[in-house]
Design an enzyme around this catalytic site. Structure first.
Site, PDB file in Angstrom:
ATOM      1  N   LYS A  43       0.822  -1.225   0.000  1.00  0.00           N
ATOM      2  CA  LYS A  43       0.000   0.000   0.000  1.00  0.00           C
ATOM      3  C   LYS A  43       0.850   1.266   0.000  1.00  0.00           C
ATOM      4  O   LYS A  43       0.573   2.215  -0.736  1.00  0.00           O
ATOM      5  CB  LYS A  43      -0.914   0.035   1.222  1.00  0.00           C
ATOM      6  CG  LYS A  43      -1.924  -1.079   1.326  1.00  0.00           C
ATOM      7  CD  LYS A  43      -2.852  -0.870   2.495  1.00  0.00           C
ATOM      8  CE  LYS A  43      -2.188  -0.915   3.861  1.00  0.00           C
ATOM      9  NZ  LYS A  43      -1.564  -2.225   4.156  1.00  0.00           N
TER      10      LYS A  43
ATOM     11  N   ASN B 184      -2.781   6.067   6.227  1.00  0.00           N
ATOM     12  CA  ASN B 184      -1.920   5.121   6.929  1.00  0.00           C
ATOM     13  C   ASN B 184      -0.440   5.334   6.599  1.00  0.00           C
ATOM     14  O   ASN B 184       0.437   4.884   7.312  1.00  0.00           O
ATOM     15  CB  ASN B 184      -2.340   3.691   6.560  1.00  0.00           C
ATOM     16  CG  ASN B 184      -1.772   2.651   7.494  1.00  0.00           C
ATOM     17  OD1 ASN B 184      -1.939   2.730   8.699  1.00  0.00           O
ATOM     18  ND2 ASN B 184      -1.086   1.672   6.931  1.00  0.00           N
TER      19      ASN B 184
ATOM     20  N   HIS C 218      -3.470  -9.371  10.584  1.00  0.00           N
ATOM     21  CA  HIS C 218      -4.101  -8.636  11.683  1.00  0.00           C
ATOM     22  C   HIS C 218      -5.215  -9.440  12.361  1.00  0.00           C
ATOM     23  O   HIS C 218      -6.217  -8.869  12.811  1.00  0.00           O
ATOM     24  CB  HIS C 218      -4.672  -7.312  11.178  1.00  0.00           C
ATOM     25  CG  HIS C 218      -3.652  -6.403  10.575  1.00  0.00           C
ATOM     26  ND1 HIS C 218      -2.549  -5.951  11.275  1.00  0.00           N
ATOM     27  CD2 HIS C 218      -3.568  -5.869   9.326  1.00  0.00           C
ATOM     28  CE1 HIS C 218      -1.831  -5.169  10.492  1.00  0.00           C
ATOM     29  NE2 HIS C 218      -2.415  -5.107   9.308  1.00  0.00           N
TER      30      HIS C 218
END
Length: 250
Positions: free
Chosen positions: A121, A145, A192
């Site tokens: 990302k 982020n 996660h």
């Protein structure tokens, strides 16, 4: 643009840069702010010193008590789990709970490119921002982020400007109206799970990047990723016959 004058906004999670950015923005817009964090005053000393200049902030530190329920809106920092007991109480009282990404979206007229995925990302977001800055005659900012919180980058942007936003699953969990003009899903693999508990929950959080898009918007999905290729039909954006599959990019 929402009016926050004389509204009470609760921010849960100050230890991240996001909580500070939301607090400063809300105070600037005339809101009363409550900040809640499970860390103590001593543990949050550096963050609290930044907010010392503001008078209209109340604190609920070392816990999340019921005092934060006397609010018009709750804004979560990305690191805050959405299954906290206090958040369940808030939902029972019909208090709206949103992410910082959602709040920033409501406060900007700029176009948004949202980029998510398990890996890559940051690289893709940085590259996209660089390309746009070199080729567009407008303001282009990179946020999310990747570094600066989105809400810290929205000032002085107009509807022809662009925000390139790296989006984690944590940030997407509590959106409501957030809608990028262009959404990009790079790849998917289990991650996660300490936060999301199951692969399905993680997948559902990521997939929300497309949730509010319509036929005027663009969804970019990496067909080289088998998981995405097998599940892209769940996007209900437009007639799937109109999808263009680009096998190679030269």
């Amino acid at each position: 643009m929402e009016n926050f004058i004389n509204k009470t906004i609760t921010i849960i999670g100050l230890s991240e840069r996001t909580g500070l950015a939301v607090a400063e923005k809300m105070i600037d817009m005339g809101a009363e702010v409550i900040i809640s964090d499970i860390k103590t005053k001593e543990e949050l000393k550096p963050q609290l010193s930044i907010l010392d200049k503001f008078d209209n902030i109340k604190y609920d530190l070392g816990r999340h008590s019921d005092k934060i329920l006397k609010t018009d809106l709750i804004v979560l920092s990305p690191g805050v789990p959405i299954d906290l007991a206090i958040l369940k109480k808030a939902e029972q009282q019909n208090i709206e709970i949103i992410s910082e990404i959602e709040l920033a979206y409501r406060l900007t007229d700029a176009n948004i490119i949202g980029i998510t995925g398990t890996n890559g990302k940051t690289t893709v977001t940085s590259l996209t921002g660089h390309i746009l800055k070199q080729n567009l005659d407008c303001k282009v900012r990179v946020a999310g982020n990747i570094g600066a919180p989105l809400i810290a980058e929205i000032d002085n942007l107009e509807e022809n400007d662009w925000l390139v936003v790296e989006l984690s699953s944590f940030q997407l969990e509590k959106i409501r109206d957030f809608k990028p003009e262009i959404s990009v899903f790079l790849n998917f693999s289990p991650d996660h799970l300490d936060r999301h508990k199951t692969v399905k929950n993680y997948w559902n959080a990521k997939w929300r990047i497309f949730e509010n898009q319509n036929s005027d918007d663009i969804a970019v999905i990496n067909f080289d990723d088998q998981y995405l290729r097998n599940n892209y039909k769940k996007i209900n954006l437009f007639d799937l016959q109109e999808l263009e599959y680009i096998d190679k990019i030269y």
